[in-house]
Design a protein around this motif. Structure first.
Motif, short mmCIF file in Angstrom:
data_model
loop_
_atom_site.label_atom_id
_atom_site.label_comp_id
_atom_site.label_asym_id
_atom_site.label_seq_id
_atom_site.Cartn_x
_atom_site.Cartn_y
_atom_site.Cartn_z
N LEU A 121 0.82 -1.21 0.00
CA LEU A 121 0.00 0.00 0.00
C LEU A 121 0.86 1.27 0.00
O LEU A 121 0.31 2.38 -0.09
CB LEU A 121 -0.93 -0.01 1.22
N SER A 122 2.17 1.15 0.09
CA SER A 122 3.06 2.32 0.21
C SER A 122 2.81 3.40 -0.84
O SER A 122 2.76 4.59 -0.51
CB SER A 122 4.52 1.89 0.17
N GLN A 127 -2.81 9.27 -0.89
CA GLN A 127 -3.91 9.55 -1.80
C GLN A 127 -5.23 9.40 -1.05
O GLN A 127 -5.36 8.52 -0.19
CB GLN A 127 -3.90 8.57 -2.98
N PRO A 128 -6.22 10.22 -1.34
CA PRO A 128 -7.53 10.06 -0.70
C PRO A 128 -8.08 8.65 -0.92
O PRO A 128 -7.99 8.12 -2.04
CB PRO A 128 -8.41 11.11 -1.38
N ILE A 129 -8.63 8.07 0.11
CA ILE A 129 -9.14 6.70 0.02
C ILE A 129 -10.20 6.60 -1.08
O ILE A 129 -10.29 5.58 -1.77
CB ILE A 129 -9.70 6.25 1.38
N ALA A 130 -10.98 7.66 -1.26
CA ALA A 130 -12.04 7.65 -2.28
C ALA A 130 -11.48 7.44 -3.68
O ALA A 130 -12.19 6.96 -4.57
CB ALA A 130 -12.84 8.95 -2.22
N GLN A 131 -10.21 7.78 -3.90
CA GLN A 131 -9.61 7.66 -5.22
C GLN A 131 -8.91 6.33 -5.43
O GLN A 131 -8.42 6.06 -6.53
CB GLN A 131 -8.62 8.82 -5.45
N LEU A 132 -8.85 5.49 -4.40
CA LEU A 132 -8.17 4.22 -4.51
C LEU A 132 -9.06 3.17 -5.17
O LEU A 132 -10.29 3.27 -5.14
CB LEU A 132 -7.76 3.72 -3.11
N SER A 133 -8.43 2.16 -5.75
CA SER A 133 -9.18 1.05 -6.32
C SER A 133 -9.89 0.28 -5.22
O SER A 133 -9.58 0.42 -4.03
CB SER A 133 -8.24 0.11 -7.07
N HIS A 134 -10.83 -0.56 -5.63
CA HIS A 134 -11.56 -1.38 -4.66
C HIS A 134 -10.60 -2.25 -3.85
O HIS A 134 -10.72 -2.37 -2.62
CB HIS A 134 -12.57 -2.27 -5.40
N ASN A 136 -7.37 -1.70 -3.17
CA ASN A 136 -6.57 -0.92 -2.23
C ASN A 136 -7.40 -0.38 -1.08
O ASN A 136 -6.89 -0.19 0.03
CB ASN A 136 -5.85 0.22 -2.97
N GLN A 137 -8.67 -0.12 -1.32
CA GLN A 137 -9.55 0.25 -0.21
C GLN A 137 -9.72 -0.92 0.75
O GLN A 137 -9.73 -0.75 1.97
CB GLN A 137 -10.92 0.70 -0.75
N LYS A 138 -9.83 -2.15 0.18
CA LYS A 138 -9.95 -3.33 1.03
C LYS A 138 -8.68 -3.53 1.85
O LYS A 138 -8.75 -3.85 3.04
CB LYS A 138 -10.22 -4.56 0.16
N LYS A 139 -7.52 -3.33 1.23
CA LYS A 139 -6.27 -3.46 1.96
C LYS A 139 -6.17 -2.41 3.07
O LYS A 139 -5.70 -2.70 4.17
CB LYS A 139 -5.09 -3.35 1.00
N THR A 140 -6.64 -1.20 2.79
CA THR A 140 -6.66 -0.14 3.81
C THR A 140 -7.53 -0.56 4.99
O THR A 140 -7.15 -0.38 6.16
CB THR A 140 -7.19 1.17 3.22
N GLN A 141 -8.69 -1.13 4.69
CA GLN A 141 -9.59 -1.58 5.75
C GLN A 141 -8.95 -2.67 6.60
O GLN A 141 -9.00 -2.64 7.83
CB GLN A 141 -10.88 -2.10 5.12
N ILE A 142 -8.33 -3.65 5.95
CA ILE A 142 -7.71 -4.76 6.68
C ILE A 142 -6.57 -4.26 7.55
O ILE A 142 -6.49 -4.58 8.74
CB ILE A 142 -7.21 -5.84 5.69
N ILE A 143 -5.68 -3.46 6.98
CA ILE A 143 -4.53 -2.96 7.74
C ILE A 143 -5.00 -2.15 8.94
O ILE A 143 -4.44 -2.26 10.04
CB ILE A 143 -3.62 -2.10 6.84
N SER A 144 -6.05 -1.36 8.76
CA SER A 144 -6.52 -0.49 9.85
C SER A 144 -6.91 -1.28 11.10
O SER A 144 -6.80 -0.79 12.22
CB SER A 144 -7.71 0.35 9.37
N ASN A 160 -12.74 -10.36 -0.50
CA ASN A 160 -13.42 -9.59 -1.54
C ASN A 160 -12.57 -8.41 -2.00
O ASN A 160 -12.20 -7.55 -1.20
CB ASN A 160 -14.78 -9.06 -1.03
N GLY A 161 -12.23 -8.39 -3.28
CA GLY A 161 -11.44 -7.30 -3.84
C GLY A 161 -9.95 -7.55 -3.85
O GLY A 161 -9.20 -6.76 -4.41
N LEU A 162 -9.49 -8.63 -3.23
CA LEU A 162 -8.05 -8.91 -3.17
C LEU A 162 -7.62 -9.75 -4.37
O LEU A 162 -8.33 -10.67 -4.77
CB LEU A 162 -7.69 -9.64 -1.88
N ASP A 163 -6.44 -9.44 -4.90
CA ASP A 163 -5.90 -10.24 -5.99
C ASP A 163 -5.22 -11.49 -5.40
O ASP A 163 -5.10 -11.62 -4.17
CB ASP A 163 -4.95 -9.42 -6.85
N PRO A 164 -4.80 -12.44 -6.24
CA PRO A 164 -4.22 -13.69 -5.71
C PRO A 164 -3.03 -13.47 -4.79
O PRO A 164 -2.90 -14.17 -3.76
CB PRO A 164 -3.81 -14.44 -6.99
#
Length: 255
Positions: A121-122, A127-134, A136-144, A160-164
């Motif tokens: 996520l570095s 970047q505003p979370i609203a501008q992130l892909s689905h 990267n938003q999921k990764k932000t949620q998990i990390i938080s 949901n939303g994570l790549d392999p």
């Protein structure tokens, strides 16, 4: 232990959850499986007082009162919850969001940097979370929800939303947290994701518990069967009907 004793939760005359006990034990991973509408998310939301039900939730042997701010604080201190939907302040950047969630606690910068690097996520931290892909938003949620070490982690559809790559990394993170002594509950539709993770397996269909076994018990009951085969065996009546409908397709084609 984190326990949900759900005596009754009724939605309509045709659907209800009754007499279900769900235990999340420290150092063990509980896998919750079921179709859409089986009752998985309802059980998880009940665990956090997000939907009314008859029964109780206990943490470390203490029954919680969701009307008590002290009990709510206790739950938040010991349990992290990652819901299916993204509940983020999307006008903030991930860096700002992580800092906000850590207050008034002192931030563990090393832990944050480790998770940010793990989930790649570095490049998006400012970047505003609203501008992130689905994803990267999921990764932000998990990390938080991983920033602060907790006794228990509850994930509702974490893939949901994570790549392999990220699914593989998340699986390794979950195993690391379990090895460190955390109790983990995962609700997912991805059988392959949960197959190697679980210590205890619960399968729901239409509000009924079809299976509630430890991995050792499932190995004895379903020797050398993959999780998909176990799931189909537990839901045998449903899949008999599916096969009948599939056979009807053959009949329709031949006619």
């Amino acid at each position: 232990m984190l326990t949900l004793q759900l005596k009754e939760k009724t939605y309509s005359r045709t659907f209800s959850l009754r007499n279900i006990q769900l235990n999340v034990e420290k150092g063990r991973m509980l896998l919750l499986l079921g179709h859409n509408g089986a009752g998985k998310t309802t059980m998880i939301q009940s665990m956090f007082g997000l939907t009314p039900f008859t029964g109780y939730v206990s943490l470390h042997g203490q029954q919680l009162n969701f009307q008590s701010s002290a009990h709510i604080s206790l739950l938040k201190e010991h349990v992290s919850y990652i819901p299916d939907e993204h509940a983020l302040f999307d006008y903030l950047t991930p860096r700002e969001y992580f800092h906000l969630l850590q207050l008034p606690h002192e931030q563990d910068i090393t832990r944050e940097e480790t998770f940010v690097d793990l989930f790649e996520l570095s490049p998006y931290m400012d970047q505003p979370i609203a501008q992130l892909s689905h994803g990267n938003q999921k990764k932000t949620q998990i990390i938080s929800q991983l920033l602060r070490p907790c006794d228990y982690y509850v994930f509702d559809e974490p893939t949901n939303g994570l790549d392999p790559d990220m699914m593989i990394i998340l699986k390794k993170v979950l195993m690391k947290l379990r090895d460190q002594g955390a109790g983990i509950l995962i609700s997912t539709h991805h059988l392959s994701f949960g197959e190697t993770l679980y210590d205890h397996l619960m399968i729901l269909r239409n509000g009924d518990v079809k299976l509630d076994m430890s991995r050792q018990e499932t190995s004895r009951t379903f020797p050398q069967q993959a999780l998909e085969d176990i799931y189909k065996e537990v839901n045998r009546d449903y899949y008999i009907q599916v096969e009948r409908l599939l056979n009807d397709l053959d009949t329709t084609r031949s006619s």
